[in-house]
Design an enzyme around this catalytic site. Structure first.
Site, short mmCIF file in Angstrom:
data_model
loop_
_atom_site.label_atom_id
_atom_site.label_comp_id
_atom_site.label_asym_id
_atom_site.label_seq_id
_atom_site.Cartn_x
_atom_site.Cartn_y
_atom_site.Cartn_z
N LYS A 91 0.81 -1.22 0.00
CA LYS A 91 0.00 0.00 0.00
C LYS A 91 0.84 1.27 0.00
CE LYS A 91 -4.24 -1.75 0.26
NZ LYS A 91 -5.18 -1.57 -0.86
N GLU A 113 -9.91 6.30 2.83
CA GLU A 113 -10.77 5.28 3.40
C GLU A 113 -9.89 4.09 3.75
OE1 GLU A 113 -10.15 5.44 0.23
OE2 GLU A 113 -9.61 3.35 -0.13
N SER A 380 1.76 -9.73 -0.78
CA SER A 380 1.46 -8.30 -0.75
C SER A 380 1.59 -7.65 0.62
CB SER A 380 0.05 -8.05 -1.31
OG SER A 380 -0.88 -8.82 -0.59
#
Lengths: 398, 271
Positions: A91, A113, A380
């Protein structure tokens, strides 16, 4: 192919576009123009790359999971270690990129969000890094489930706003962030966490995460002298997957597989797999596959992994499914949990529950292939954030 | 001439009043009865909200109304059936369906336009469908002589106002503030200036909504606007008194009629 899409209005075939209320049209146009300008700007690219190296800790390794490959008895499994990035997931690639863009656009206030809290933490991190105000919208249910990440965001100076509408999860947090943006368009930059939303978000988030696929390419050549045979990544909104896949779209020999959250099983209806079972529709600014009922209302999703618990998916995935370039499958909660435990015990790596869905598909695929084949699994994120969930499932109180 | 155009043509100086309620809140029979009350109170056009699970452009009041309606699984098809029942006794009041794209996408544009026209709907406003994406939908609506209503906002530049004006018919809806429905920071003077500017760029009537909550703000906005839209304040009444029909009807009548009288007084004073 990779240079043609999306078109000028952000369409991937019939998917994507900008389905937003009029008040957001102008700020979105401003963002499109800014991104168009800076994506090819050498100074911007150099700063982004410097931050990825020195703040995020890239490149992260492409790691040969030898013991696990041996146990599965087929193809060699390689793990792309996004879990080793600063803040523990892919991210941060995107939040660094968008924060640099926000700075160039003169925006002082950042909103985001978050579902599991990983994107919220990655956003709070870059806001602290550059001294920007940070407001994160998070469903009330998720705040309870992901208390450690809520505290991390607060430590980093972010304000976490509980969302009590609808299902009180990720999709409602996105609605609330959009409402904030509509009311504060002059000074606010909205950092969307996945490769979805109105144009240019799906393209921009893809581009910032494409560093994953570029590194996989270089590192595969370095380790094995050729490109991998398959790349597997989990798909919620699909940002890590599109980042891993995109640099390979023209390499037809590389099989690309996206793994959705199968929840209790696709046949039960309790899952979060719009590409596997949904229909095209319009939500959150783009046309894409959705989980919806017969009347077009969005339905609640179910997954053990909060980060995959979303009823839509990025529009480029919808298009890649339709043209057949990427194969989309699902892994159930149980399969993902099994794969989590395997990776912990055999390789000494605790994977995020999201990434464990990709691992679960490798468990199915590897034994069907010869030992000379190479599968890359995009790991990830790391699983530290999930230890409460894992303990709960086993009836353990921490 | 469409029903909406007729209402504007026959207004002769009087400004149109456009109340909004969410269909199916708390149930469709109540919605039907409230529509007739709105007409008695002075409505020219009724905007009927199609409930949606994710109403991103709406504030907490209309969002809660959607949730109440969806508890009973109120669907787009049922909303249109309710309009058909309304048309059994009212052929004059225009009805505009307002909502989000996905229920329309699911039904299919052609089927939606056909059912809407058959029910006696006059116009359609989908808030998350900007004109750039709306070419196919507008074509279907035109086939059935349904008006396509689009939004303009304080951030819309002039070139876009012209683009929207080319595709819009019936009226153009000017969102009077940067925010979601029901927000409270309306500057009626600023709105008047902007509305006059929009009117100089288009021949289509301009309705103003978002932030109008009482007779005074309705009358002030009606000085320049061709029509005044009022929503959240009415939906809040439905939320509060949904279980007491008598109280609800009288309170709704009182506030809408108060706006009607104040707007007409303003128009009379101007004439």
């Amino acid at each position: 192919m990779t240079e043609q899409f999306p078109d000028k209005k952000g369409h991937f075939g019939i998917y994507g576009g900008s389905f937003i209320a009029e008040t957001l049209m102008d700020p979105v146009r401003e963002l499109q123009e800014a991104y168009e300008r800076y994506r090819l700007d050498n100074e911007f690219i150099a700063e982004f790359e410097w931050e990825l190296k020195n703040f995020v800790g890239r490149p992260n390794p492409l790691y040969h999971a030898r013991r696990w490959s041996q146990e599965l008895g087929g193809a060699q499994i390689w793990l792309k270690r996004e879990d080793l990035n600063h803040t523990g997931a892919h991210k941060i690639n995107n939040t660094v990129g968008q924060a640099l863009l926000a700075r160039r656009m003169g925006k002082k206030r950042i909103i985001a969000e978050t579902g599991a809290g990983q994107h919220g933490v990655a956003t709070a991190t870059v806001c602290a890094r550059w001294g920007m105000e940070c407001v994160v919208y998070m469903g009330e249910e998720d705040i309870v489930r992901q208390a450690p990440n809520v505290f991390r965001m607060k430590l980093l100076g972010a304000k976490v706003v509980p969302v009590t509408s609808g299902s009180k999860t990720l999709k409602d947090a996105l609605n609330e962030a959009m409402r904030d943006w509509v009311g504060n368009v002059d000074d606010t930059f909205y950092i969307i966490g996945t490769a979805a939303g109105p144009h240019p978000y799906p393209t921009m988030v893809r581009d910032f995460n494409s560093v994953i696929g570029k590194e996989i390419k270089e590192q595969s050549l370095e380790h094995t002298g050729r490109l991998p045979d398959s790349i597997i990544a989990c798909v919620g909104g699909g940002s890590n997957a599109i980042g891993a896949f995109h640099p390979f779209l023209d390499d037809k020999g590389v099989e690309l597989i996206g793994v959705e959250a199968g929840g209790d099983g696709l046949e039960t209806g309790r899952h979060a797999a719009p590409l596997s079972t949904g229909k095209p529709g319009v939500l959150h600014g783009n046309r894409t596959y959705l989980m919806e009922d017969d009347a077009g209302q969005i339905i609640e999703t179910h997954s053990v992994s909060a980060g995959l618990d979303y009823p839509g998916v990025g529009p480029e995935h919808a298009w890649l499914k339709d043209i057949g370039r990427v194969q989309y499958v699902a892994a159930t909660d149980t399969e993902a949990l099994d794969a989590t435990h395997k990776l912990c015990r055999i390789e000494g790596i605790i994977p995020a529950l999201e990434s464990a869905h990709a691992l679960a598909h490798a468990v199915k695929l590897a034994p069907t292939l010869g030992k000379d084949k190479n599968i890359v699994v995009n790991l990830s994120g790391r699983g530290d954030k999930d230890i409460n969930t894992l303990a709960d499932i086993e009836g353990i109180t921490l | 001439m469409t029903r909406i155009a007729t209402r504007f043509a026959e207004a002769s100086g009087r400004k149109l009043l456009v109340p909004y309620i969410t269909a199916g809140d708390p149930d469709l029979d109540t919605t039907l009865a409230l529509m007739h009350t709105l007409v008695k109170a002075g409505a020219d056009v009724i905007e009927l909200g199609i409930p949606f699970s994710d109403p991103m452009a709406d504030g907490p009041i209309i969002q809660a109304a959607c949730e109440r309606a969806l508890k009973n699984h109120v669907s787009l098809v049922q909303v249109m059936e309710t309009v058909k029942r309304f048309r059994e006794t009212d052929q004059d009041t225009a009805v505009v369906l307002m909502g989000y794209m996905n229920p329309v996408e699911r039904l299919g544009y052609a089927r939606f336009a056909e059912l809407a026209a058959d029910a006696g709907v006059d116009g359609v406003l989908t808030v998350d469908m900007p004109p750039e994406e709306a070419v196919d939908l507008v074509a279907e609506l035109r086939k059935h002589k349904l008006d396509s209503i689009f939004l303009l906002s304080p951030t819309t530049p002039d070139a876009r106002i012209e683009l929207v004006s080319e595709m819009a018919s019936g009226y153009i809806y000017y969102v009077s503030l940067k925010g979601v429905t029901g927000a409270a920071n309306l500057d009626t003077q600023e709105v008047a200036g902007k509305v006059a500017h929009i009117q100089s760029l288009t021949g289509t009537p301009v309705a103003v909504g978002f932030g109008i909550r009482d007779a005074d703000s309705a009358a002030a906005v009606s000085e320049t606007a061709d029509a005044v839209v009022v929503g959240s304040v009415l939906v809040a009444l439905v939320g509060e008194h949904g279980a007491q029909p008598d109280v609800l009807h009288s309170k709704l009548f009182e506030i809408v009629n108060g706006m009607r009288l104040a707007m007409d007084a303003k128009a009379g004073a101007a004439a």
